[in-house]
Design an enzyme around this catalytic site. Structure first.
Site: not given
Length: 892
Positions: A283, A543, A648, A539
């Site tokens: 945007d 959108d 691990d 925003d």
């Protein structure tokens, strides 16, 4: 009624206790395998080995619990800054307060883009509400005073005053909260990658272990108990037990790292998707620009007796000037207009800004006379005016001139009564400059293989000028050339051919202007169909659909509740630079997961294949060993488990490792992953089998009177128990060295240093392994004779661990050179798409431009004329589509 009596207007946030997280680490495909092994060991009354397996299980769970909860705490702290707000009428005025303080009876403002803060009744008027979160209905519902907007829904159009009826757990949303919160966040695409890896490794290990089990009973005449015990333990240590824990921990640590950049991750798997993003649709306002609009002195008027100040008053009248501003435009206008003059008017009706109409409208009264006023996009307001044809050239010339200078404008029109004869009153000019870092950020994004498209509802000329200022492609198109949204309004009816038909067209431009919410959705859908991994920033409520459809939806700083709800990530700092930083962090997280998977696959293949081939190729009785409990080489369960536990434990630190983020978007190529892992495991396997052969060939019972390999190196003959500790040390060292080779990918292991946490963890684990192998007491464990490597009267024998270390280091260099060579071969001949897949994610693909700009403009005009024909006839005929096809293939 007060909040203390009713309780806060919020749902009890689902909080998973640390104990539950710990229990989850004890459940899953891999932990279940250990539980089965424990049951078998206890059923065979092998209490020590069963206890060791149990300890391994709880140790893995403890490490996973610690890392997950620690990373989650950091993200939770940042989320507290995003408490929802509500506009409430209290104390005789409107104020924005914490939505958690709302109580029944409060009057609240429900406007476009707002999340409904509680169950309310509409006082008057109507709005459109998105109830998808509650009902699953994808289309907005129109509501008036006979309806009750519910908490959890979002206003998408209109603005009304409403009265709160129910709050918190008393709302419809609250009553179903337990059901809604029962849905767990998944790992997304990485989950399917892990499933494939675990399936292949587990299936391979299971097949080899079954073959070994049968061979032990048939060839070696081992009893059922011993054969089963060895097979079960080998299966447990070979399958990737902690693979899900390590990956989840790595992603959680990635979200913590992103939180330091003021990015809140609402969906954990979006981090992995972010690493693959190669198209960013941004945007303009507030993301590329400062969103701090300042009204300019220049103001064009079209009515007599009007000036800049009177036009500003009219613009303010087209808003609720006595309330807090609803958006940036209202903030700008109300900050500059004379509000005392506005107070002389009475507002009878008000229609708030709508992304569809792109304007606001109000009906006002003063001294018994009523009239209407509107403000909005210049082209929209112009088309309202009854004399639009007369002033069109003048207005468009002004807009064009302003646009060329990057100046935005807002048109104001009014009526002389309550009819619809609108008159253009004036054009207010203002400026929203780009952020200081936007230009460099876009250049940086392109450098890292991410193209940036501007998608804005603003005027085309403004968008073009902004592109020039930011060194973006100034070829900005308008929605006329875009595909049409399905007449049903249902996104499911969108064809899957958009990418083929419109993909090149979208790549040939720098973005789109004058777009509506459905256009943003179609742009994202087309790019995704074309093969891009698409991120979308936004925003506003307009959108939200595109944010939800994109691979990674990003709600920027100051986004509406609707945008935040649809997004995967929420930015709490303004600007586009945060997005690019988030991409690099995500690529680093991807590199860590990639390193771990390569290592984990390699370690599994090395371990299971070593014992599998050892059983078949190196029977100990062929080398003079007559111990009936040691007919084939194997290790005590404790040594097996030490290898697993230490590995691990160290692997949990992979989430902290230093990485060199790729300068290209990342995608999984599992065939390449398995090839690299197989190359690493093959070299380690060869070196382990060779050492086992040399140790067996140099044992104290074989070739008596002859000089063996060890004696040529001035090393004493090894005892049977020392063969066990020697191979244990060799496998342990090789595993950790393989990790450092796997983490650098196609580069040599010395290309960049590991993190201090990973390095210290590996050093500690290797130190423990070396001490265990050197000082292991003489005796039998699991009927296997074992003896520490340093337990020798000969000084050379006491240095045996050092010799094993030197042997492993030599093969580590061989392993790394072979790995780099294999990667170069795959790159040279593009094996398994090694090079082409990386290149596809690399340089930004731009559609070819074989024609002049004039030809491009003619093509756009032709597409627009076809679009108008579609609007008039309802649908383009197939012949029209055939006309478009070759044009689009040429990139226009």
């Amino acid at each position: 009624i007060n909040a203390e009596y009713m309780g806060r207007n919020e749902l009890p946030e689902k909080h998973t206790s640390g104990f539950i997280i710990f229990l989850r680490c004890l459940w899953g495909p891999m932990p279940i395998a250990i539980w089965i092994a424990c049951i078998i060991e206890f059923a065979l009354q092998n209490w020590p080995d069963g206890g060791i397996l149990l300890g391994i299980q709880f140790a893995n769970a403890t490490i996973g619990w610690y890392e997950t909860t620690k990373a989650g705490d950091a993200v939770a702290a940042l989320k507290k800054s995003l408490k929802p707000k509500a506009t409430v009428f209290r104390g005789g005025k409107w104020a924005v307060i914490d939505a958690g303080l709302i109580v029944p009876g409060d009057m609240v403002k429900l406007g476009s883009g707002d999340a409904v803060p509680a169950d309310c009744t509409i006082n008057e008027g109507n709005i459109e509400v998105d109830e998808a979160a509650l009902t699953g209905e994808s289309l907005p519902v129109t509501m008036d005073s006979s309806h009750m907007p519910k908490m959890g829904s979002t206003v998408v159009r209109g603005e009304v005053d409403a009265t709160v009826q129910f709050t918190g757990m008393h709302t419809f949303f609250g009553k179903t909260a337990l059901l809604l919160q029962s849905v767990e966040a998944d790992l997304g695409n990485i989950h399917y990658v892990l499933v494939k890896v675990m399936f292949v490794l587990t299936l391979l290990s299971l097949c080899l272990c079954v073959i070994v089990f049968i061979y032990l009973m048939v060839h070696y005449k081992e009893n059922f108990r011993n054969s089963l015990e060895f097979t079960v333990v080998l299966l447990v240590v070979s399958i990737p037990i902690a693979i899900e824990i390590v990956v989840t921990t790595t992603l959680a640590l990635g979200s913590k790292e992103l939180s330091k950049q003021m990015v809140i991750v609402t969906r954990l798997s979006s981090i992995e998707m972010m690493s693959a993003v190669n198209m960013l649709c941004s945007d303009k306002t507030g993301t590329l620009t400062l969103n701090k609009m300042a009204i300019q002195e220049q103001c064009h008027t079209f009515l007599p007796n009007q000036d800049r100040e009177s036009i500003l008053v009219l613009a303010a009248l087209a808003a609720r000037w006595w309330e807090p501003p609803r958006d940036a435009l209202d903030t700008m206008v109300l900050g500059a207009a004379d509000l005392k003059e506005c107070d002389k008017y009475k507002q009878l009706e008000f229609a708030p800004f709508d992304p569809k109409t792109k304007r606001t409208e109000a009906t006002l009264e003063r001294d018994g006379k009523s009239f209407k006023v509107t403000k909005g996009a210049p082209n929209v307001v112009l088309n309202l005016c009854h004399n639009a044809d007369e002033i069109r050239n003048q207005v468009e010339t002004i807009i064009t001139d302003l646009g060329k200078r990057g100046i935005r404008c807002l048109s104001v029109a009014k009526t002389n009564g309550l009819d619809d004869n609108w008159f253009m009153a004036g054009i207010i000019t203002f400026l929203d400059p780009p952020r200081p870092d936007t230009k460099s950020t876009i250049a940086k994004a392109k450098q890292y293989g991410v193209d940036v498209k501007m998608i804005t509802g603003d005027h085309q000329l403004i968008a073009k000028e902004m592109c020039r200022m930011l060194d973006m492609d100034p070829n900005i198109l308008t929605p006329e050339v875009l595909p049409k949204f399905p007449a049903s309004g249902n996104p499911k009816d969108i064809p899957n051919t958009l990418g083929d038909e419109y993909g090149d067209l979208m790549l040939s431009c720098g973005g789109f202007a004058h777009v509506y919410p459905e256009h943003k959705y179609l742009i994202v859908e087309t790019l995704r169909q074309y093969g891009f991994t698409c991120a979308m920033t936004g925003d506003g409520v307009n959108d939200a659909p595109a944010l939800k459809r994109s691979d990674v939806g990003i709600a920027v700083h100051g986004a509406t509740d609707a945008a935040r709800a649809a997004a995967d990530m929420v930015l709490t700092d303004p600007g586009l630079s945060v997005v690019v930083d988030a991409m690099l962090i995500a690529r680093g997280v991807f590199q860590r997961m990639l390193s771990f998977l390569i290592y984990r696959i390699s370690a599994t293949l090395q371990l299971v294949c070593f014992f599998f081939l050892g059983v078949f190729m190196l029977p100990t009785q062929d080398y003079g060993i007559t111990d009936p409990d040691f007919q084939f080489f194997h290790l005590p369960v404790l040594m097996f488990m030490l290898i697993t536990l230490l590995n691990d434990g160290t692997l949990m630190a992979i989430g902290y490792d230093n990485v060199r983020p790729s300068d290209r978007p990342q995608r999984w190529n599992l065939r390449v992953v398995f090839v690299v892992a197989s190359v690493l495991s093959f070299v380690a396997l060869v070196s382990s089998l060779l050492l086992l052969y040399l140790a067996l060939d140099s044992n104290e019972y074989y070739h008596i009177g002859e000089t063996n390999f060890f004696e040529r190196l001035n090393l004493p003959r090894v005892k049977q128990g020392q063969i066990v500790t020697m191979i244990y040390l060799k496998v342990s060292i090789s595993d950790f060295l393989t990790l450092f080779s796997a983490r650098t990918g196609a580069d040599f292991f010395w290309s960049y240093r590991p993190s201090m946490i990973l390095f210290v963890g590996a050093v500690m684990s290797l130190t423990i392994s070396t001490i265990v192998a050197s000082a292991w007491p003489a005796g039998k464990m699991d009927d296997i004779e074992s003896l520490g490597l340093s337990r020798s009267d000969d000084i050379n024998g006491q240095l045996m661990p050092l010799w094993v270390w030197l042997y492993c280091l030599f093969w580590w260099f061989v392993q790394d050179f072979v790995k780099v060579g294999a990667c170069k071969v795959m790159d040279r001949f593009d094996i398994f798409g090694y090079r082409t897949l990386a290149e596809a994610n690399g340089p930004i693909r731009v559609a070819p431009r074989r024609h002049s700009e004039a030809h491009l403009r003619n093509t756009e005009a032709r597409l627009r004329s076809q679009s108008r024909l579609q609007a008039s006839q309802g649908r383009l005929k197939s012949s029209d589509n055939n006309v478009q096809e070759p044009l689009l293939k040429n990139g226009h």
